[in-house]
Design an enzyme around this catalytic site. Structure first.
Site, mmCIF file in Angstrom:
data_model
loop_
_atom_site.group_PDB
_atom_site.id
_atom_site.type_symbol
_atom_site.label_atom_id
_atom_site.label_comp_id
_atom_site.label_asym_id
_atom_site.label_seq_id
_atom_site.Cartn_x
_atom_site.Cartn_y
_atom_site.Cartn_z
ATOM 1 N N ASP A 77 26.540 -19.806 49.302
ATOM 2 C CA ASP A 77 27.494 -20.306 48.315
ATOM 3 C C ASP A 77 28.172 -19.184 47.525
ATOM 4 O O ASP A 77 27.568 -18.146 47.248
ATOM 5 C CB ASP A 77 26.760 -21.245 47.350
ATOM 6 C CG ASP A 77 27.696 -22.137 46.568
ATOM 7 O OD1 ASP A 77 28.670 -22.631 47.167
ATOM 8 O OD2 ASP A 77 27.450 -22.357 45.370
ATOM 9 N N HIS A 78 29.412 -19.432 47.123
ATOM 10 C CA HIS A 78 30.198 -18.525 46.280
ATOM 11 C C HIS A 78 30.152 -17.084 46.779
ATOM 12 O O HIS A 78 29.837 -16.156 46.028
ATOM 13 C CB HIS A 78 29.725 -18.606 44.826
ATOM 14 C CG HIS A 78 30.301 -19.773 44.089
ATOM 15 N ND1 HIS A 78 31.644 -19.878 43.799
ATOM 16 C CD2 HIS A 78 29.711 -20.898 43.607
ATOM 17 C CE1 HIS A 78 31.856 -21.021 43.155
ATOM 18 N NE2 HIS A 78 30.712 -21.660 43.035
ATOM 19 N N ASN A 122 27.862 -30.202 43.986
ATOM 20 C CA ASN A 122 27.006 -29.031 43.799
ATOM 21 C C ASN A 122 26.263 -29.082 42.464
ATOM 22 O O ASN A 122 26.882 -29.326 41.421
ATOM 23 C CB ASN A 122 27.843 -27.753 43.835
ATOM 24 C CG ASN A 122 28.293 -27.388 45.231
ATOM 25 O OD1 ASN A 122 28.214 -28.180 46.167
ATOM 26 N ND2 ASN A 122 28.787 -26.180 45.383
ATOM 27 N N VAL A 123 24.962 -28.805 42.516
ATOM 28 C CA VAL A 123 24.112 -28.845 41.324
ATOM 29 C C VAL A 123 23.277 -27.569 41.271
ATOM 30 O O VAL A 123 22.583 -27.245 42.245
ATOM 31 C CB VAL A 123 23.178 -30.070 41.338
ATOM 32 C CG1 VAL A 123 22.299 -30.092 40.092
ATOM 33 C CG2 VAL A 123 23.988 -31.364 41.456
ATOM 34 N N SER A 178 26.272 -30.099 37.214
ATOM 35 C CA SER A 178 25.174 -30.214 36.254
ATOM 36 C C SER A 178 25.653 -30.714 34.902
ATOM 37 O O SER A 178 24.895 -31.352 34.169
ATOM 38 C CB SER A 178 24.489 -28.850 36.068
ATOM 39 O OG SER A 178 23.821 -28.442 37.235
ATOM 40 N N HIS A 211 32.212 -28.688 42.064
ATOM 41 C CA HIS A 211 31.334 -27.648 41.534
ATOM 42 C C HIS A 211 31.062 -27.930 40.056
ATOM 43 O O HIS A 211 31.818 -28.635 39.398
ATOM 44 C CB HIS A 211 31.987 -26.280 41.691
ATOM 45 C CG HIS A 211 31.962 -25.754 43.087
ATOM 46 N ND1 HIS A 211 31.805 -24.422 43.377
ATOM 47 C CD2 HIS A 211 32.058 -26.372 44.287
ATOM 48 C CE1 HIS A 211 31.808 -24.234 44.689
ATOM 49 N NE2 HIS A 211 31.982 -25.416 45.258
ATOM 50 N N GLY A 212 29.982 -27.366 39.538
ATOM 51 C CA GLY A 212 29.666 -27.559 38.128
ATOM 52 C C GLY A 212 29.192 -28.950 37.791
ATOM 53 O O GLY A 212 29.377 -29.432 36.666
ATOM 54 N N HIS A 232 31.050 -24.592 35.657
ATOM 55 C CA HIS A 232 29.735 -24.077 36.013
ATOM 56 C C HIS A 232 28.898 -23.808 34.759
ATOM 57 O O HIS A 232 29.423 -23.580 33.679
ATOM 58 C CB HIS A 232 29.871 -22.756 36.787
ATOM 59 C CG HIS A 232 30.503 -22.896 38.132
ATOM 60 N ND1 HIS A 232 31.848 -22.677 38.349
ATOM 61 C CD2 HIS A 232 29.992 -23.234 39.329
ATOM 62 C CE1 HIS A 232 32.122 -22.866 39.631
ATOM 63 N NE2 HIS A 232 31.016 -23.206 40.247
#
Length: 283
Positions: A84-85, A234-235, A214, A211-212, A183
């Site tokens: 990732d990233h 994505n978490v 959470s 993304h982000g 994020h």
């Protein structure tokens, strides 16, 4: 169970109108917690290792990748391994030799034309090596080393017309978009732009990635997946928040303890419960 490819899990989720959650791995306990949470939820998941996590492990990708892959293969849940990233082309080129079936190549810090060129090259390499490529367009703030960014500021969110042109020019397999999340959020207060997500879904012929997540409340994630068309979710920070809280609580109660297993176990269990909770939102 053999590793499943991220592309396969994403395609299956999209066909059912569901989502697939991807969780960041930093330590062995993260990988074990993700597998346990997926087994409890009876759902597939993606284990993803970021470039920052590789840096944390001294720049050595192979050991942490091998550990995550071993945990995934030992699980009864369908699990994929994702890098990732990734900003480093050198790290991208190590993906296929270390067991990854997919990479998120992140050229989002570059200008549009440079982003297109770099990402198209990454996609061409991916096609040659059987690697599914995700990219990002827009500015999902909160990444380590970046200045704070308002997710609702002008020019931050992904433009649907530009996204369609970007996908056509690069050939990416999935697109991470900026739609109101950020994020590294430790509070779940983000408000997503669901109208924009729906416009992106209609404009872009590949799965969308959030993304982000959470920092996004449960009802916002459910809506983004069920009605707006978000597929990969994505978490990362939510696992770390749960882990750290459990470790702190244990150490506060057991002030003379020195055995790391005693506090890593409740930390791992807190992450597993968090994983199962996010998987329940996927449909």
């Amino acid at each position: 169970m053999p590793l499943v490819s991220t592309g396969e899990l994403v395609s299956a989720a999209q066909a059912r109108g569901h989502g697939i959650a991807a969780f960041n791995v930093i330590t062995l306990e993260h990988a074990e917690a993700i597998a346990t949470g997926a087994e409890r939820a009876g759902a597939p998941a993606v284990l993803q290792i970021s470039e920052n996590a590789v840096k944390f492990h001294g720049g050595r990708l192979a050991p942490v990748a091998a550990a995550a892959a071993a945990v995934a293969r030992a699980s009864t849940a369908p699990l994929a391994l994702h890098l990732d990233h990734v900003e480093s082309v050198e790290l991208l080129h190590r993906a296929h030799e270390t067991g990854f079936g997919s990479v998120m190549f992140d050229a989002s810090k570059l200008g549009y034309e440079e982003n297109v060129r770099a990402t198209a090259a990454a996609v061409a390499w991916g096609r040659d090596h059987g690697i599914w490529i995700e990219a990002e367009l827009g500015k999902v703030g909160g990444k380590e080393g970046e200045a704070p960014l308002d997710a609702h500021a002008p020019g931050v969110r992904t433009d649907p017309d530009e996204a369609a042109a970007y996908v056509a020019a690069t050939g990416v397999d999935a697109l991470a978009v900026a739609v109101g999340s950020s994020h590294a959020m430790t509070e779940r207060t983000a408000a997503l732009d669901h109208e924009l997500i729906a416009r992106l879904r209609d404009a872009v012929p590949v799965p969308l990635v959030l993304h982000g997540s959470s920092g996004v409340p449960d009802n916002e994630i459910r809506r983004a997946v069920a009605s707006s068309g978000m597929v990969k979710v994505n978490v990362g920070t939510a696992l770390n928040t749960a882990f750290t809280a459990a470790v702190r609580a244990h150490l506060a109660e057991h002030t003379t303890g020195v055995d790391p297993r005693k506090y890593l176990a409740p930390g791992r269990e807190a992450m597993a419960a968090t994983v199962a909770g996010f998987l329940a939102l996927m449909g």
